[in-house]
Scaffold this motif. Structure first.
Motif, mmCIF file in Angstrom:
data_model
loop_
_atom_site.group_PDB
_atom_site.id
_atom_site.type_symbol
_atom_site.label_atom_id
_atom_site.label_comp_id
_atom_site.label_asym_id
_atom_site.label_seq_id
_atom_site.Cartn_x
_atom_site.Cartn_y
_atom_site.Cartn_z
ATOM 1 N N SER A 13 32.585 35.980 13.235
ATOM 2 C CA SER A 13 32.415 34.593 12.792
ATOM 3 C C SER A 13 33.753 33.873 12.770
ATOM 4 O O SER A 13 33.852 32.714 13.203
ATOM 5 N N ARG A 14 34.799 34.550 12.271
ATOM 6 C CA ARG A 14 36.112 33.908 12.234
ATOM 7 C C ARG A 14 36.660 33.699 13.650
ATOM 8 O O ARG A 14 37.262 32.663 13.952
ATOM 9 N N ARG A 74 31.295 24.953 14.781
ATOM 10 C CA ARG A 74 32.260 23.916 14.412
ATOM 11 C C ARG A 74 31.978 23.396 13.002
ATOM 12 O O ARG A 74 32.816 22.735 12.409
ATOM 13 N N ARG A 75 30.791 23.675 12.496
ATOM 14 C CA ARG A 75 30.407 23.071 11.241
ATOM 15 C C ARG A 75 30.280 24.117 10.154
ATOM 16 O O ARG A 75 29.917 25.252 10.402
ATOM 17 N N ARG A 76 30.606 23.722 8.961
ATOM 18 C CA ARG A 76 30.376 24.601 7.824
ATOM 19 C C ARG A 76 28.886 24.614 7.512
ATOM 20 O O ARG A 76 28.206 23.607 7.666
ATOM 21 N N ALA A 77 28.387 25.774 7.074
ATOM 22 C CA ALA A 77 26.961 25.889 6.806
ATOM 23 C C ALA A 77 26.556 24.852 5.759
ATOM 24 O O ALA A 77 27.012 24.913 4.616
ATOM 25 N N VAL A 114 33.482 24.558 -2.797
ATOM 26 C CA VAL A 114 32.426 23.966 -1.960
ATOM 27 C C VAL A 114 32.647 24.311 -0.494
ATOM 28 O O VAL A 114 31.735 24.767 0.206
ATOM 29 N N HIS A 115 33.863 24.103 -0.012
ATOM 30 C CA HIS A 115 34.145 24.372 1.397
ATOM 31 C C HIS A 115 34.196 25.874 1.674
ATOM 32 O O HIS A 115 33.803 26.328 2.759
ATOM 33 N N GLY A 116 34.688 26.656 0.696
ATOM 34 C CA GLY A 116 34.732 28.105 0.885
ATOM 35 C C GLY A 116 33.348 28.699 1.013
ATOM 36 O O GLY A 116 33.083 29.532 1.886
ATOM 37 N N LEU A 117 32.419 28.251 0.147
ATOM 38 C CA LEU A 117 31.039 28.728 0.268
ATOM 39 C C LEU A 117 30.379 28.154 1.512
ATOM 40 O O LEU A 117 29.509 28.793 2.113
ATOM 41 N N LYS A 137 26.803 31.525 4.614
ATOM 42 C CA LYS A 137 25.881 32.041 5.622
ATOM 43 C C LYS A 137 26.248 33.462 6.034
ATOM 44 O O LYS A 137 25.385 34.311 6.265
ATOM 45 N N ILE A 138 27.562 33.728 6.101
ATOM 46 C CA ILE A 138 28.007 35.077 6.468
ATOM 47 C C ILE A 138 27.550 36.084 5.421
ATOM 48 O O ILE A 138 27.006 37.147 5.738
ATOM 49 N N VAL A 139 27.778 35.754 4.142
ATOM 50 C CA VAL A 139 27.428 36.672 3.063
ATOM 51 C C VAL A 139 25.921 36.881 2.984
ATOM 52 O O VAL A 139 25.442 38.006 2.840
ATOM 53 N N SER A 140 25.149 35.803 3.072
ATOM 54 C CA SER A 140 23.696 35.945 2.978
ATOM 55 C C SER A 140 23.148 36.732 4.160
ATOM 56 O O SER A 140 22.251 37.578 3.994
ATOM 57 N N ALA A 141 23.687 36.477 5.355
ATOM 58 C CA ALA A 141 23.230 37.226 6.532
ATOM 59 C C ALA A 141 23.618 38.699 6.420
ATOM 60 O O ALA A 141 22.807 39.588 6.703
ATOM 61 N N ALA A 142 24.869 38.950 6.010
ATOM 62 C CA ALA A 142 25.310 40.335 5.852
ATOM 63 C C ALA A 142 24.472 41.058 4.808
ATOM 64 O O ALA A 142 24.103 42.228 4.980
ATOM 65 N N ALA A 143 24.152 40.369 3.703
ATOM 66 C CA ALA A 143 23.358 40.974 2.644
ATOM 67 C C ALA A 143 21.955 41.325 3.136
ATOM 68 O O ALA A 143 21.432 42.402 2.847
#
Length: 745
Positions: free
Chosen positions: A252-253, A348-351, A637-640, A645-651
């Protein structure tokens, strides 16, 4: 370190992959041997009184009964001449088996305790020789040879060794079924999450490295110490899961950097310095949680530390070296095989959902968090009535042969000899002292009878004096067997063990050791409970230190620990409601019983480690943005928005591997799988999505607080984000010091 790793993988990616391939091949060859070296059991404390008693019985008395053959004659009584002849032939054949010792049968002793109430079944007791690594193998050979139809008899096998052998066999079947379900579902979810075939396949490379390396580690450890066969389950589930987690973060990064127009080489460098650093630190927090299992003496728990720490470290090392090399070679082809539904500008966009959710929570932190906390506390409420036990035949399905034997023994026989309390008096104890001691024991509430070298006792009187029994007597020791009325593993049975231990030792005894199945349960619970404060303290202190080094704050570690404990309490409370209280038993097909002591501890450590994994994923991005000058509110806000999406998908991907264990027929495997999967989802969604931003909003500037000396310590020794210059230029920002970020909070 990250500079050197980045340059190595950028300049020589093919060489890195060749070396990695050779190592994986070598580890796979070594790892195949793990399956022949791992053993069952390991639930008992080797230094406990019950284990010492078992050891003395093995050394001096040929071992206690651990195999029960239930012999049935159909409609005839076992005393009929034809049936008795077949029974005596069975016993004679059993005595020829070198793996068996101390064989006792009804036809030899005429003991009523070995005869069913209807007279149509009888017991044959035996001791299967060997240690944990060979006993189950010997039991399998005996069971395969003698169970089923034997002459005119029907023979079924039960007892501790038969349960252990059937349990190990069933666990391997459950593991295979779980993998058959989890792997294709995981592959499908990977395609959905990554939106492309090439990117979806890369996490499997890391999972392969982690599993192969850990199997090799277990094979080597299995050659020098006892390692539980159940560690295989954790290796496969955690290896694939963490491989996906770490690869998802790296990919993702990398994609994010490519979407910004960064060159492939600089994108790899930035990925190593940011996501790679997060992976290493995250692995450290998970490994610390699992290392706490080493404080327990049971090798069942220690084995999960061997497997868990190994798989985490190997997954992290593989991710840090193999993944950047793959990304360097693939470059923009990482998006090859794109599926039709992803939008072209998705990277390009934050979730938007997670960013909007964080913003909403931070505007109304109390209103948003109170309902979530209420639900989690309600889920945790069953812990107020939790009780603990150890595995027995009830963890197997009702149609398991060893469980059917146990049920028959409890229903049809007057006291279960195989489940008796075993008392060993070490020293030269004369018959008069043995007689007096046995009489005292027979007077205890809940005792059916007591058997000693001097005879059988009930209600304080000798019922059958008889000659001395060599199985109960040695010149330097005496053995006494206490048969009670309480069901095995019940509270009454455990209370009787303690009562027997409180009875004064017979004259002449140097030491009295009380063992047996119920004594083992009592000792195991005491052993684990006595070490829980140490294990919990180690986890808390080391996690606090690591998070302080990561964030430079003393508030963030406390906040993380508090939220993790709440989510874990909810998950374990839900498992108590299901598996102890019996809800959903008809759906999942298990028998309600006390929570498995060892599995509950394991569930806590695994779930705690994985929750810290996601804590680091989210906090690392929040801290990165905060260090770049954003306010705490904007950074959250921007960090989440970046990581939600990465954390929820990984979980979800990791939870699938654990939820697959719900198909198991062994109940504690169901509990572990469902509990771990639920804990992961609670943490990733409720904690990271709602409670974390609410806590950060309520804490405000104090979220980054540290006393002056500790702040200076962190500036000198802490883990900071210092990526290559090109990376920062591409991102359009520069890192700032911890002191500056604190002023801008």
């Amino acid at each position: 370190m990250f500079d050197r790793v980045a340059e190595l993988t950028v300049r020589w990616p093919r060489a890195v992959l060749v070396v990695a391939s050779v190592l994986v091949a070598a580890m796979s060859v070594v790892g195949v041997g793990a399956f022949g070296k791992l053993v069952g059991g390991g639930f008992d404390d080797p230094d406990s009184q019950s284990t010492q008693a078992s050891r003395v019985i093995d050394e001096k008395f040929g071992g206690e009964a651990n195999l029960v053959l239930l012999v049935s004659s159909g409609t005839q009584r076992v005393t009929d001449p034809a049936v008795e002849q077949d029974g005596r032939q069975l016993v004679a054949d059993l005595r020829k088996e070198p793996e068996l010792g101390n064989i006792v049968s009804y036809w030899d002793t005429q003991s009523d305790s070995l005869l069913a109430r209807d007279g149509r079944s009888a017991m044959v007791l035996a001791h299967v020789k060997g240690d944990e690594s060979t006993r189950e193998e010997h039991a399998h050979d005996v069971i395969d040879t003698y169970t089923g139809r034997y002459e005119g008899l029907t023979v079924q096998a039960g007892g501790g060794t038969a349960v252990g052998a059937e349990l190990s066999e069933q666990v391997l079947k459950d593991l295979l079924l779980a993998e058959i379900i989890a792997v294709p579902v995981t592959l499908l979810l990977l395609l959905i999450v990554f939106g492309g075939v090439v990117a979806a396949l890369l996490p499997l490379a890391i999972g392969t490295v982690a599993v192969a390396g850990t199997f090799a580690e277990l094979a080597l450890l299995g050659s020098i110490t006892d390692v539980s066969v159940f560690s295989i389950n954790l290796t496969t589930a955690l290896g694939l899961g963490l491989g996906i987690d770490y690869a998802l973060l790296m990919i993702s990064r990398f994609r994010e950097q490519l979407a910004l127009g960064t060159s492939v080489a600089d994108a790899v460098r930035t990925t190593v310095h940011t996501a790679g650093r997060t992976v290493v630190f995250s692995a450290g927090t998970v490994a610390v949680a699992l290392t706490a299992l080493l404080v327990f003496p049971q090798y069942f728990l220690r084995s999960f530390a061997y497997a868990g720490v190994g798989v985490v470290v190997i997954a992290a090392v593989g991710t840090l070296f193999v993944m950047p090399a793959l990304l360097m070679l693939l470059g923009h082809r990482i998006n090859s095989g794109r599926l039709p539904w992803p939008k072209a500008d998705r990277h390009r966009r934050r979730a938007p959902f997670w960013g909007r959710l964080a913003g909403t929570v931070m505007r109304r932190p109390v209103l948003s968090s109170v309902p979530v906390l209420a639900v989690l506390l309600l889920a945790a409420a069953p812990l107020l009535g939790v009780t603990f036990g150890t595995p027995d035949e009830r963890v197997l399905p009702e149609d398991a042969a060893s469980r059917q034997v146990s049920t028959a023994l409890q229903a049809d026989f007057a006291g279960d000899d195989e489940a008796a309390i075993q008392v060993v008096a070490d020293g030269s104890v004369n018959y008069a002292a043995v007689d007096a001691y046995a009489e005292k024991l027979s007077l205890l509430d809940g005792v059916v009878r007591v058997e000693a070298a001097t005879g059988t006792y009930a209600q304080g009187k000798a019922q059958a004096p008889g000659p001395a029994n060599e199985a109960l007597e040695r010149p330097d020791a005496q053995r006494v067997t206490v048969i009670g009325t309480a069901p095995p593993k019940s509270d009454d049975a455990q209370s009787l063990v303690q009562t027997v231990r409180d009875v004064a030792a017979p004259a002449g005894a140097k030491e009295v050791l009380v063992g047996g199945g119920d004594a083992e349960l009592l000792d195991t619970k005491d052993s684990i409970a006595s070490r829980l404060p140490l294990a919990g303290g180690l986890v808390a202190v080391t996690t606090f230190i690591l998070l302080f080094l990561f964030t430079g704050s003393i508030v963030q570690p406390v906040r993380a620990l508090a939220l993790n404990i709440i989510s874990l309490a909810a998950a374990i409370g839900a498992m108590t409601w299901i598996f102890q209280d019996g809800h959903l038993s008809s759906v999942l097909g298990f028998t309600a019983q006390p929570m498995d002591t060892s599995m509950t501890v394991l569930l806590f450590c695994i779930a705690f480690g994985l929750s810290m994994d996601y804590e680091v994923f989210v906090t690392s991005r929040i801290k990165e943005l905060h260090d770049e000058g954003e306010s705490t509110k904007d950074a959250v806000v921007h960090g989440l928005g970046h990581t939600g999406k990465i954390v929820s998908a990984a979980a979800c991907l990791l939870a699938v591997g654990f939820f697959a264990f719900a198909t198991a027929k062994v109940s504690f495997m169901q509990m572990f799988g469902l509990g771990s999967g639920l804990a992961i989802l609670i943490d990733a969604i409720a904690v990271r999505g709602v409670l974390l931003p609410a806590a950060m909003r309520l804490l405000g500037r104090s979220a980054w607080y540290a006393p002056g000396p500790l702040r200076r310590f962190h500036q000198r020794f802490g883990i900071s984000e210092n990526g290559p210059a090109s990376s920062h230029a591409t991102a359009g920002v520069e890192s700032i010091s911890m002191k500056e970020s604190a002023r801008n909070a």
